[in-house]
Design a protein around this motif. Structure first.
Motif, PDB file in Angstrom:
ATOM      1  N   HIS A 193      89.785  61.600  62.502  1.00 21.95           N
ATOM      2  CA  HIS A 193      90.553  60.342  62.928  1.00 21.95           C
ATOM      3  C   HIS A 193      91.894  60.037  61.897  1.00 21.95           C
ATOM      4  CE1 HIS A 193      87.827  58.145  65.696  1.00 21.95           C
ATOM      5  NE2 HIS A 193      86.515  58.773  64.455  1.00 21.95           N
ATOM      6  N   GLY A 194      92.283  61.036  61.114  1.00 26.68           N
ATOM      7  CA  GLY A 194      93.233  61.343  60.374  1.00 26.68           C
ATOM      8  C   GLY A 194      93.478  60.879  59.302  1.00 26.68           C
ATOM      9  N   PHE A 195      94.578  60.920  58.325  1.00 25.53           N
ATOM     10  CA  PHE A 195      94.850  59.513  57.515  1.00 25.53           C
ATOM     11  C   PHE A 195      95.738  59.131  57.661  1.00 25.53           C
ATOM     12  CE2 PHE A 195      94.701  64.938  55.973  1.00 25.53           C
ATOM     13  CZ  PHE A 195      93.393  64.207  55.514  1.00 25.53           C
ATOM     14  N   GLY A 196      95.798  57.363  55.951  1.00 25.18           N
ATOM     15  CA  GLY A 196      96.546  56.618  56.142  1.00 25.18           C
ATOM     16  C   GLY A 196      97.960  56.841  55.336  1.00 25.18           C
ATOM     17  N   LYS A 197      98.050  56.505  54.699  1.00 27.71           N
ATOM     18  CA  LYS A 197      99.844  55.749  54.397  1.00 27.71           C
ATOM     19  C   LYS A 197      99.409  57.158  53.470  1.00 27.71           C
ATOM     20  CE  LYS A 197     101.369  51.952  55.776  1.00 27.71           C
ATOM     21  NZ  LYS A 197     102.333  50.491  54.863  1.00 27.71           N
ATOM     22  N   VAL A 198      98.063  57.959  52.640  1.00 26.39           N
ATOM     23  CA  VAL A 198      98.767  58.847  51.636  1.00 26.39           C
ATOM     24  C   VAL A 198      97.662  59.815  52.307  1.00 26.39           C
ATOM     25  CG1 VAL A 198      98.158  59.265  48.959  1.00 26.39           C
ATOM     26  CG2 VAL A 198      99.490  56.941  50.292  1.00 26.39           C
ATOM     27  N   LEU A 199      96.589  59.918  51.450  1.00 29.88           N
ATOM     28  CA  LEU A 199      95.884  60.831  52.112  1.00 29.88           C
ATOM     29  C   LEU A 199      94.593  60.812  52.216  1.00 29.88           C
ATOM     30  CD1 LEU A 199      95.506  64.153  51.763  1.00 29.88           C
ATOM     31  CD2 LEU A 199      94.692  64.173  49.663  1.00 29.88           C
ATOM     32  N   GLY A 254      93.235  48.524  45.476  1.00 37.13           N
ATOM     33  CA  GLY A 254      92.520  49.345  45.941  1.00 37.13           C
ATOM     34  C   GLY A 254      91.386  49.875  44.725  1.00 37.13           C
ATOM     35  N   GLY A 255      90.357  50.488  45.594  1.00 37.43           N
ATOM     36  CA  GLY A 255      89.450  50.904  45.085  1.00 37.43           C
ATOM     37  C   GLY A 255      89.287  52.469  45.493  1.00 37.43           C
ATOM     38  N   CYS A 256      90.046  53.162  46.363  1.00 39.73           N
ATOM     39  CA  CYS A 256      89.647  54.683  45.540  1.00 39.73           C
ATOM     40  C   CYS A 256      91.250  55.500  45.769  1.00 39.73           C
ATOM     41  CB  CYS A 256      89.990  54.475  47.992  1.00 39.73           C
ATOM     42  SG  CYS A 256      89.948  56.570  48.970  1.00 39.73           S
ATOM     43  N   ARG A 257      90.818  56.487  45.174  1.00 41.15           N
ATOM     44  CA  ARG A 257      92.110  57.271  44.731  1.00 41.15           C
ATOM     45  C   ARG A 257      92.606  57.833  45.856  1.00 41.15           C
ATOM     46  NH1 ARG A 257      88.403  57.992  40.741  1.00 41.15           N
ATOM     47  NH2 ARG A 257      88.423  56.963  38.829  1.00 41.15           N
ATOM     48  N   LEU A 258      92.158  58.165  46.981  1.00 46.62           N
ATOM     49  CA  LEU A 258      92.658  59.306  48.129  1.00 46.62           C
ATOM     50  C   LEU A 258      94.380  58.351  48.560  1.00 46.62           C
ATOM     51  CD1 LEU A 258      90.227  60.647  49.841  1.00 46.62           C
ATOM     52  CD2 LEU A 258      91.255  61.560  48.307  1.00 46.62           C
ATOM     53  N   GLY A 259      94.250  56.647  48.063  1.00 48.82           N
ATOM     54  CA  GLY A 259      95.182  55.769  48.518  1.00 48.82           C
ATOM     55  C   GLY A 259      96.572  56.021  47.755  1.00 48.82           C
ATOM     56  N   GLU A 260      95.996  56.026  46.876  1.00 42.79           N
ATOM     57  CA  GLU A 260      97.515  57.040  45.227  1.00 42.79           C
ATOM     58  C   GLU A 260      97.784  58.067  45.760  1.00 42.79           C
ATOM     59  OE1 GLU A 260      95.104  55.411  42.476  1.00 42.79           O
ATOM     60  OE2 GLU A 260      94.476  54.494  42.622  1.00 42.79           O
ATOM     61  N   ARG A 261      99.444  58.432  45.601  1.00 39.34           N
ATOM     62  CA  ARG A 261     100.456  58.958  45.401  1.00 39.34           C
ATOM     63  C   ARG A 261      99.919  60.250  44.654  1.00 39.34           C
ATOM     64  NH1 ARG A 261     106.293  56.758  47.711  1.00 39.34           N
ATOM     65  NH2 ARG A 261     105.346  55.913  49.909  1.00 39.34           N
ATOM     66  N   GLU A 262      99.610  58.912  43.097  1.00 44.02           N
ATOM     67  CA  GLU A 262      99.309  60.461  42.222  1.00 44.02           C
ATOM     68  C   GLU A 262      98.005  61.358  42.076  1.00 44.02           C
ATOM     69  OE1 GLU A 262      99.669  62.222  39.436  1.00 44.02           O
ATOM     70  OE2 GLU A 262     101.779  61.193  39.623  1.00 44.02           O
ATOM     71  N   SER A 263      97.385  60.293  42.816  1.00 39.02           N
ATOM     72  CA  SER A 263      96.374  61.399  42.385  1.00 39.02           C
ATOM     73  C   SER A 263      95.987  61.964  44.065  1.00 39.02           C
ATOM     74  CB  SER A 263      94.800  60.408  43.727  1.00 39.02           C
ATOM     75  OG  SER A 263      94.488  59.146  42.006  1.00 39.02           O
ATOM     76  N   ALA A 264      97.343  61.664  45.394  1.00 38.74           N
ATOM     77  CA  ALA A 264      96.786  62.569  46.285  1.00 38.74           C
ATOM     78  C   ALA A 264      97.362  63.700  45.293  1.00 38.74           C
ATOM     79  CB  ALA A 264      97.493  61.711  47.798  1.00 38.74           C
ATOM     80  N   ARG A 265      98.800  63.711  44.876  1.00 35.40           N
ATOM     81  CA  ARG A 265      99.640  65.269  44.467  1.00 35.40           C
ATOM     82  C   ARG A 265      98.304  66.138  44.184  1.00 35.40           C
ATOM     83  NH1 ARG A 265     103.290  65.553  40.658  1.00 35.40           N
ATOM     84  NH2 ARG A 265     103.488  64.190  39.269  1.00 35.40           N
ATOM     85  N   ARG A 266      97.608  65.074  43.346  1.00 32.89           N
ATOM     86  CA  ARG A 266      96.622  66.591  42.315  1.00 32.89           C
ATOM     87  C   ARG A 266      95.300  67.389  43.142  1.00 32.89           C
ATOM     88  NH1 ARG A 266      95.248  64.441  37.160  1.00 32.89           N
ATOM     89  NH2 ARG A 266      97.362  63.188  36.000  1.00 32.89           N
ATOM     90  N   TYR A 267      95.412  66.437  44.425  1.00 32.26           N
ATOM     91  CA  TYR A 267      94.265  66.749  44.892  1.00 32.26           C
ATOM     92  C   TYR A 267      94.392  67.686  45.975  1.00 32.26           C
ATOM     93  CZ  TYR A 267      91.675  62.696  43.795  1.00 32.26           C
ATOM     94  OH  TYR A 267      91.205  61.650  43.010  1.00 32.26           O
ATOM     95  N   TRP A 268      95.608  67.537  47.013  1.00 31.25           N
ATOM     96  CA  TRP A 268      96.241  68.275  47.658  1.00 31.25           C
ATOM     97  C   TRP A 268      96.472  69.999  47.539  1.00 31.25           C
ATOM     98  CZ3 TRP A 268      97.315  68.449  52.759  1.00 31.25           C
ATOM     99  CH2 TRP A 268      97.586  69.170  53.230  1.00 31.25           C
ATOM    100  N   PRO A 269      97.307  70.897  46.623  1.00 31.59           N
ATOM    101  CA  PRO A 269      96.495  71.836  46.098  1.00 31.59           C
ATOM    102  C   PRO A 269      95.279  72.334  46.124  1.00 31.59           C
ATOM    103  CG  PRO A 269      97.738  70.889  44.434  1.00 31.59           C
ATOM    104  CD  PRO A 269      97.276  69.790  45.028  1.00 31.59           C
ATOM    105  N   ILE A 270      94.641  71.466  45.901  1.00 31.54           N
ATOM    106  CA  ILE A 270      92.401  71.963  45.715  1.00 31.54           C
ATOM    107  C   ILE A 270      92.404  72.036  47.673  1.00 31.54           C
ATOM    108  CG2 ILE A 270      90.542  71.205  45.037  1.00 31.54           C
ATOM    109  CD1 ILE A 270      91.783  70.078  42.462  1.00 31.54           C
ATOM    110  N   LEU A 271      92.852  70.741  47.765  1.00 33.40           N
ATOM    111  CA  LEU A 271      92.849  70.895  49.426  1.00 33.40           C
ATOM    112  C   LEU A 271      92.810  72.617  50.330  1.00 33.40           C
ATOM    113  CD1 LEU A 271      92.713  67.778  50.567  1.00 33.40           C
ATOM    114  CD2 LEU A 271      90.293  68.875  50.195  1.00 33.40           C
ATOM    115  N   ARG A 272      94.030  72.910  49.936  1.00 30.17           N
ATOM    116  CA  ARG A 272      94.516  73.520  50.479  1.00 30.17           C
ATOM    117  C   ARG A 272      94.813  75.434  50.438  1.00 30.17           C
ATOM    118  NH1 ARG A 272      94.037  73.782  53.970  1.00 30.17           N
ATOM    119  NH2 ARG A 272      95.831  74.482  55.406  1.00 30.17           N
ATOM    120  N   THR A 273      93.721  75.393  48.691  1.00 27.16           N
ATOM    121  CA  THR A 273      93.766  76.666  48.160  1.00 27.16           C
ATOM    122  C   THR A 273      92.563  77.314  48.130  1.00 27.16           C
ATOM    123  OG1 THR A 273      95.576  76.057  46.771  1.00 27.16           O
ATOM    124  CG2 THR A 273      94.687  77.252  45.884  1.00 27.16           C
ATOM    125  N   PHE A 274      91.480  76.415  47.958  1.00 25.20           N
ATOM    126  CA  PHE A 274      90.144  77.063  47.743  1.00 25.20           C
ATOM    127  C   PHE A 274      89.698  76.949  49.544  1.00 25.20           C
ATOM    128  CE2 PHE A 274      91.280  75.808  43.077  1.00 25.20           C
ATOM    129  CZ  PHE A 274      90.376  76.340  42.548  1.00 25.20           C
TER     130      PHE A 274
END
Length: 357
Positions: free
Chosen positions: A76-82, A192-212
């Motif tokens: 069902h996709g992502f919201g405004k961030v991740l 907000g209780g979820c880091r996936l809605g935070e831009r700073e956290s999302a940019r930390r997670y993104w390279p992991i999702l796309r690299t590993f």
């Protein structure tokens, strides 16, 4: 094992508290399910919540399950961030349904309020969540039940529909009034209780999702700490990832999270950060890359830089230590991870590519 009438999705937010307390006030025995992952959850607060609200709570770890969902791209996709809010709720409800027979419970409670969140709490989305999670027969949303279709629990007489609520929209007056009625005096802050809605956290997670090839939940625990540095050659990420502490507290967190196959970098004779190198399966850390990582570490120590000569760095892996000498000013390829606009642009490309398949 204790048995219960209902299992409640308990985030610790006001709506989950009120939904659980409302059903308790109607004589139902409720167990809170607090889901945790690297992205959300506060298990350390569970004892305080139990004391304050009188709700027994158990912690449910969905870390790897959630990471697998993210890596495969949420249906069902992502919201405004991740943030995959719709699929997140589906995942939790599916897990809660599996636990019903474990606790001999009859139904699931969710604190959703119709119209409160634009992505996941519209009427049509609530129906999608209920249907995709296959919980039509067991899901109750007591805060907005009066505005939603009658559930089997109400039809059978297990629950008196007249005593449920009809809250709607993003305002909180109805919740505050209900809290007063139920004797809830400690109101959690609205945040907000979820880091996936935070831009700073999302940019930390993104390279992991796309690299590993298969990201693991502990990688994202590491991503929540310190600096995130990725080695680049000609503006291309090579897959060599290093997490570096910013202060003593970060250093201690990193050393608790490290696993045997990862590299631990520490200066031998100067104060400075600790760092963890996370290898991708099949991608080696050559001696040259290890030296670059060591030089990067040393460059973040002011006293090592002032020394003006080579310094010793300890590199430990699988319990074996080696010492190498590097200059803190030596060029290295490790750089900060992508900015949020760069991350968002790559995310959009990923979404378009998958939509065309």
């Amino acid at each position: 094992m204790n048995t219960f009438d209902a299992l409640s999705l308990f985030s610790g937010g006001l709506d989950s508290i009120l939904a659980s307390k409302l059903m308790q006030s109607l004589g139902h025995k409720v167990l809170g399910l607090h889901f945790v992952s690297p992205f959300f959850g506060k298990p350390e607060q569970v004892p305080e919540w139990e004391r304050e609200y009188g709700i027994p709570i158990t912690t449910i770890d969905v870390g790897q399950e959630f990471v697998d969902l993210m890596a495969a791209f949420p249906p069902h996709g992502f919201g405004k961030v991740l943030n995959p809010c719709v699929d997140c709720k589906i995942l939790m409800l599916r897990r809660a349904k599996k636990l019903l027979p474990v606790y001999e419970a009859s139904y699931i409670i969710s604190g959703e309020v119709l119209g409160q969140r634009p992505m996941s709490q519209r009427a049509d989305t609530l129906n999608i969540i209920r249907n995709d999670a296959d919980v039509r027969e067991v899901l109750l949303r007591p805060l907005s039940a009066g505005l939603l279709p009658v559930t089997p629990m109400e039809e059978s007489g297990l629950i008196d529909r007249a005593k449920l609520r009809s809250l709607v929209g993003r305002g909180r007056k109805g919740q505050y009034a209900l809290a007063k009625e139920l004797g809830v005096t400690k109101i959690p802050t609205q945040a907000g209780g979820c880091r996936l809605g935070e831009r700073e956290s999302a940019r930390r997670y993104w390279p992991i999702l796309r690299t590993f090839p298969k990201p693991l939940a502990p990688y994202f625990d590491l991503a929540n700490v310190g600096r995130q540095l990725w080695r680049r050659e000609a503006d291309t990420v090579t897959g060599h990832w290093m997490v570096m502490g910013r202060d003593y507290r970060d250093n201690q967190k990193l050393l608790k999270l490290v696993s045997p196959e990862q590299y631990v970098f520490e200066l031998k004779s100067f104060p400075g950060p600790s760092a963890v190198g996370v290898p991708i399966p099949g991608l080696n850390w050559t001696d040259e890359i290890l030296a670059e990582a060591a030089a990067c570490l040393a460059s973040f120590s002011p006293k090592a830089r002032m020394h003006g000569d080579a310094v010793e760095v300890s590199i430990e892996r699988h319990g074996a230590e080696r010492i190498i000498s590097v200059r803190p000013d030596r060029p290295h390829g490790f750089e900060d991870n992508l900015t949020w606009p760069q991350t968002r642009a790559q995310q959009k490309i990923w979404e378009r590519t998958l939509a065309e398949i």
